[in-house]
Design a protein around this motif. Structure first.
Motif, PDB file in Angstrom:
ATOM      1  N   SER A 204       0.988  -1.095   0.064  1.00 32.85           N
ATOM      2  CA  SER A 204       0.068   0.027  -0.054  1.00 32.85           C
ATOM      3  C   SER A 204       0.886   1.321   0.061  1.00 32.85           C
ATOM      4  CB  SER A 204      -0.920  -0.045   1.132  1.00 32.85           C
ATOM      5  OG  SER A 204      -0.091   0.284   2.431  1.00 32.85           O
ATOM      6  N   LYS A 205       0.459   2.260  -0.062  1.00 33.03           N
ATOM      7  CA  LYS A 205       1.075   3.603  -0.180  1.00 33.03           C
ATOM      8  C   LYS A 205       2.132   3.807   1.149  1.00 33.03           C
ATOM      9  CE  LYS A 205       0.600   8.774  -0.066  1.00 33.03           C
ATOM     10  NZ  LYS A 205      -0.436   9.945  -0.040  1.00 33.03           N
ATOM     11  N   ASN A 206       1.500   3.324   2.305  1.00 35.84           N
ATOM     12  CA  ASN A 206       2.563   3.431   3.481  1.00 35.84           C
ATOM     13  C   ASN A 206       3.627   2.372   3.501  1.00 35.84           C
ATOM     14  OD1 ASN A 206       0.943   5.415   4.749  1.00 35.84           O
ATOM     15  ND2 ASN A 206      -0.293   3.818   5.923  1.00 35.84           N
ATOM     16  N   THR A 209       6.788   3.825   0.905  1.00 36.29           N
ATOM     17  CA  THR A 209       7.423   5.282   1.281  1.00 36.29           C
ATOM     18  C   THR A 209       8.822   5.492   0.655  1.00 36.29           C
ATOM     19  OG1 THR A 209       8.025   4.624   3.407  1.00 36.29           O
ATOM     20  CG2 THR A 209       5.917   5.739   2.942  1.00 36.29           C
ATOM     21  N   THR A 212       9.768   5.616  -5.479  1.00 36.74           N
ATOM     22  CA  THR A 212       9.400   6.657  -6.553  1.00 36.74           C
ATOM     23  C   THR A 212       8.840   5.592  -7.798  1.00 36.74           C
ATOM     24  OG1 THR A 212      11.235   6.822  -7.726  1.00 36.74           O
ATOM     25  CG2 THR A 212      11.092   8.126  -5.780  1.00 36.74           C
ATOM     26  N   GLU A 213       8.216   6.126  -8.507  1.00 40.89           N
ATOM     27  CA  GLU A 213       7.626   5.471  -9.516  1.00 40.89           C
ATOM     28  C   GLU A 213       8.730   4.945 -10.434  1.00 40.89           C
ATOM     29  OE1 GLU A 213       6.553   6.953 -13.622  1.00 40.89           O
ATOM     30  OE2 GLU A 213       4.521   6.950 -12.912  1.00 40.89           O
ATOM     31  N   TRP A 252       1.602   1.332  -9.988  1.00 38.65           N
ATOM     32  CA  TRP A 252       2.219   2.367  -8.940  1.00 38.65           C
ATOM     33  C   TRP A 252       1.035   3.306  -8.648  1.00 38.65           C
ATOM     34  CZ3 TRP A 252       5.687   3.421  -5.779  1.00 38.65           C
ATOM     35  CH2 TRP A 252       5.908   4.802  -5.244  1.00 38.65           C
ATOM     36  N   GLN A 256      -0.932   3.876  -4.748  1.00 36.01           N
ATOM     37  CA  GLN A 256      -0.742   5.259  -4.019  1.00 36.01           C
ATOM     38  C   GLN A 256      -2.056   5.601  -3.636  1.00 36.01           C
ATOM     39  OE1 GLN A 256       2.483   6.817  -3.147  1.00 36.01           O
ATOM     40  NE2 GLN A 256       2.898   4.839  -3.870  1.00 36.01           N
ATOM     41  N   THR A 257      -3.162   5.087  -3.952  1.00 36.41           N
ATOM     42  CA  THR A 257      -4.396   5.296  -3.460  1.00 36.41           C
ATOM     43  C   THR A 257      -4.614   4.460  -2.095  1.00 36.41           C
ATOM     44  OG1 THR A 257      -5.732   3.615  -4.887  1.00 36.41           O
ATOM     45  CG2 THR A 257      -5.257   5.761  -5.816  1.00 36.41           C
ATOM     46  N   GLU A 259      -4.311   3.727   1.267  1.00 32.15           N
ATOM     47  CA  GLU A 259      -3.685   4.054   2.444  1.00 32.15           C
ATOM     48  C   GLU A 259      -3.492   3.132   3.595  1.00 32.15           C
ATOM     49  OE1 GLU A 259      -2.803   7.125   3.012  1.00 32.15           O
ATOM     50  OE2 GLU A 259      -3.850   8.095   1.132  1.00 32.15           O
TER      51      GLU A 259
END
Length: 259
Positions: A204-206, A209, A212-213, A252, A256-257, A259
């Motif tokens: 997930s986004k977390n 961290t 990068t793409e 990717w 990033q959506t 959470e």
């Protein structure tokens, strides 16, 4: 495991052009089909554990012991997307939850590719769930043991989807990841895996961290993380490396959506 499932077949398009068969081959490779069915489709035993069970992928060729000769394209599509075999019985440890959203076009190209491959004579390997595997299934820890039980068999499948760097397309690609990373994609113990296997990473986004793409795409392509460490088995980065740039960038974007 002895339940019978009723799934209505839907027409599956057939493909014969080399460009479409090549795409079918890429789908086979990038979606990890070879992990259970071998690179050439002959099938193999991929888990052999007295507690979890003995689990083997089918021979997906037209050779002796293969399934292509007595399955229609529509029946194969039901096996892929619904985890249900010819007799209506569930396919044990078939990760159809990863493929239930696959479009008719992609399934058609995948099946057309399989029908174009050389016939290989190889009998079906043993499929025998073990006592711990059965217990964990009953506890809801290994839903993939009978994926047919948690799939909506009334789903209306998309005819096709246009590849694009978009959240929608990224979600479509991400379904392939759920078998190991979980339906939430937040990682944890892998379904049915032997105890020595490491847990799947939080994607997930977390959990991303440090990425990068650009280095996310590079990591999938090379198997090396931004810090220089290598992704180890069972992360199938060589298979996922067959994803296109559009697929990886869309993936990717979608991750990033979360959470």
């Amino acid at each position: 495991m002895n339940k019978t499932y009723e799934v209505k077949p839907v027409p599956i398009p057939k493909f014969s052009k080399l460009i479409d068969l090549a795409e079918g081959k890429r789908l086979y490779q990038s979606r990890g089909c070879g992990d259970c069915h071998e690179v050439d489709g002959r099938g193999k035993t991929f888990i052999q554990d007295p507690a979890i069970g003995i689990l083997s992928g089918s021979n997906l060729t037209a050779g002796k012991g293969g399934v292509l000769t007595d399955r229609s394209d529509e029946e194969l599509a039901i096996a892929i997307r619904h985890g249900v075999g010819k007799n209506g019985k569930p396919l044990i440890f078939m990760p159809s939850t990863d493929f239930q959203g696959m479009t008719n076009e992609d399934v058609g190209k995948l099946i057309s590719y399989l029908r174009s491959t050389p016939s290989i004579d190889k009998s079906q390997g043993e499929v025998k769930p073990g006592p711990l595997g059965r217990f964990l299934f009953l506890m809801g820890e290994i839903p993939v043991f009978v994926s047919a039980e948690i799939i909506n068999h009334e789903t209306i499948h998309l005819t096709n989807i246009t590849p694009s760097v978009s959240i929608e397309y990224g979600k479509y690609v991400a379904s392939t990841c759920s078998g190991c990373h979980g339906f939430s994609l937040k990682g944890g113990p892998i379904q049915g895996a032997p105890p020595e296997w490491p847990p799947a990473q939080d994607i997930s986004k977390n959990g991303l961290t440090k990425y990068t793409e650009a280095n996310f795409v590079q990591t999938i392509r090379t198997g090396k993380r931004p810090d220089g460490s290598e992704m180890k088995f069972p992360m199938p980065w060589k298979s996922l490396g067959q994803l296109t740039d559009t697929e990886l960038k869309a993936l990717w974007l979608y991750l990033q959506t979360i959470e």
